[in-house]
Write an enzyme that holds these catalytic residues in place. Sequence first.
Site, PDB file in Angstrom:
ATOM      1  N   LYS A   8      -0.354   5.715   8.292  1.00 53.70           N
ATOM      2  CA  LYS A   8       0.193   5.803   7.169  1.00 53.70           C
ATOM      3  C   LYS A   8      -0.471   5.886   5.872  1.00 53.70           C
ATOM      4  O   LYS A   8      -0.516   6.791   5.025  1.00 53.70           O
ATOM      5  CB  LYS A   8       1.324   4.597   7.255  1.00 53.70           C
ATOM      6  CG  LYS A   8       2.309   4.765   5.973  1.00 53.70           C
ATOM      7  CD  LYS A   8       1.891   3.842   4.774  1.00 53.70           C
ATOM      8  CE  LYS A   8       1.962   2.391   4.998  1.00 53.70           C
ATOM      9  NZ  LYS A   8       1.713   1.585   3.581  1.00 53.70           N
ATOM     10  N   THR A  55       0.856  -1.086   0.047  1.00 53.12           N
ATOM     11  CA  THR A  55      -0.194  -0.101   0.011  1.00 53.12           C
ATOM     12  C   THR A  55       0.809   1.349  -0.054  1.00 53.12           C
ATOM     13  O   THR A  55       1.580   1.488   0.947  1.00 53.12           O
ATOM     14  CB  THR A  55      -0.823   0.040   1.276  1.00 53.12           C
ATOM     15  OG1 THR A  55      -1.880  -1.061   0.917  1.00 53.12           O
ATOM     16  CG2 THR A  55      -1.698   1.196   1.223  1.00 53.12           C
ATOM     17  N   LYS A  58      -7.142   1.563  -3.400  1.00 56.72           N
ATOM     18  CA  LYS A  58      -7.040   1.403  -1.957  1.00 56.72           C
ATOM     19  C   LYS A  58      -7.077   2.409  -1.148  1.00 56.72           C
ATOM     20  O   LYS A  58      -7.651   2.245   0.038  1.00 56.72           O
ATOM     21  CB  LYS A  58      -5.473   0.710  -1.774  1.00 56.72           C
ATOM     22  CG  LYS A  58      -5.180   0.318  -0.373  1.00 56.72           C
ATOM     23  CD  LYS A  58      -6.078  -0.836  -0.028  1.00 56.72           C
ATOM     24  CE  LYS A  58      -5.656  -1.224   1.675  1.00 56.72           C
ATOM     25  NZ  LYS A  58      -4.365  -1.993   1.904  1.00 56.72           N
TER      26      LYS A  58
END
Length: 291
Positions: A239, A96, A171
């Site tokens: 994050k 990711t 995502k």
Amino acid sequence: MKVAFVGLGVMGFPMAGHLANAGHEVCVYNRTAARAEKWLETYKGSRAETPQAAAQGAEIVFTCVGNDADLREVVTGEQGVFAGLAAGAILVDHTTASADIARELDAIATERGFGFLDAPVSGGQAGAENGVLSVMVGGNDSTFATAESVIDCFAKSSKLLGPAGSGQLAKMVNQICIAGLVQGLAEGVHFAQQAGLDAAAVFDVIQHGAAGSWQMINRNQTMINDEFDFGFAVDWMRKDLDIALSEARSNGAQLPVTGLVDQFYADVQGMGGNRWDTSSLVKRLNRNGQS
């Protein structure tokens, strides 16, 4: 196929295992060599000393590391994947990361005659272990057509969503949705407890109605029990949300709830909850009995 897997964290370890169990010839690399040795105790395959060595001879190389900087190091570094990959081979990245680095790696891959797919996953550690991840993919049709059946070794669904970067953008959508859902669930649990209700009984009823979600079904009881050692850690969620919020500043998207929940997760970190799972938002609400 002869494949390689770079990055044997909580996700990569079982994902690489599914490839081996499906009969592919798997070579693994992990920055901490002991982790690769542990993988070899469980699955059939081989271990390389560098990403470059892992990529040599591989038809597809999979990566699953921490962030943009980690990905750039293992792919474009002096001993990175691209230094060992042969023309016509494919890099499938499950990290990711940002859409920018996906486009950057795609441009380099195209110039050197490699295929590239950015393919972040959703489903958490349990999804990886059970081989039922959802994979969001960016890239071109022909590259995806070659890699799809191999990706499906650890996925229940994989879909090409557009050119390079599209997987990472999807995502971000996933994490944006999760942030709002978990905060809503946390507030529901907190409210039920403050109102003197049997929270478990309440959620046993409402999870089958319009309010139901994966988060509610799988996390309401652990939240009620004040247990937060499940799934995705707060540090990693922050994050991911930072990536989404940064992209939103570039494309003009308005994410007021996401920005607020990100700050709530910062509060959880301040409580020492860096490694608690994302459902720990309720811990913040229950602190001293108030938000």
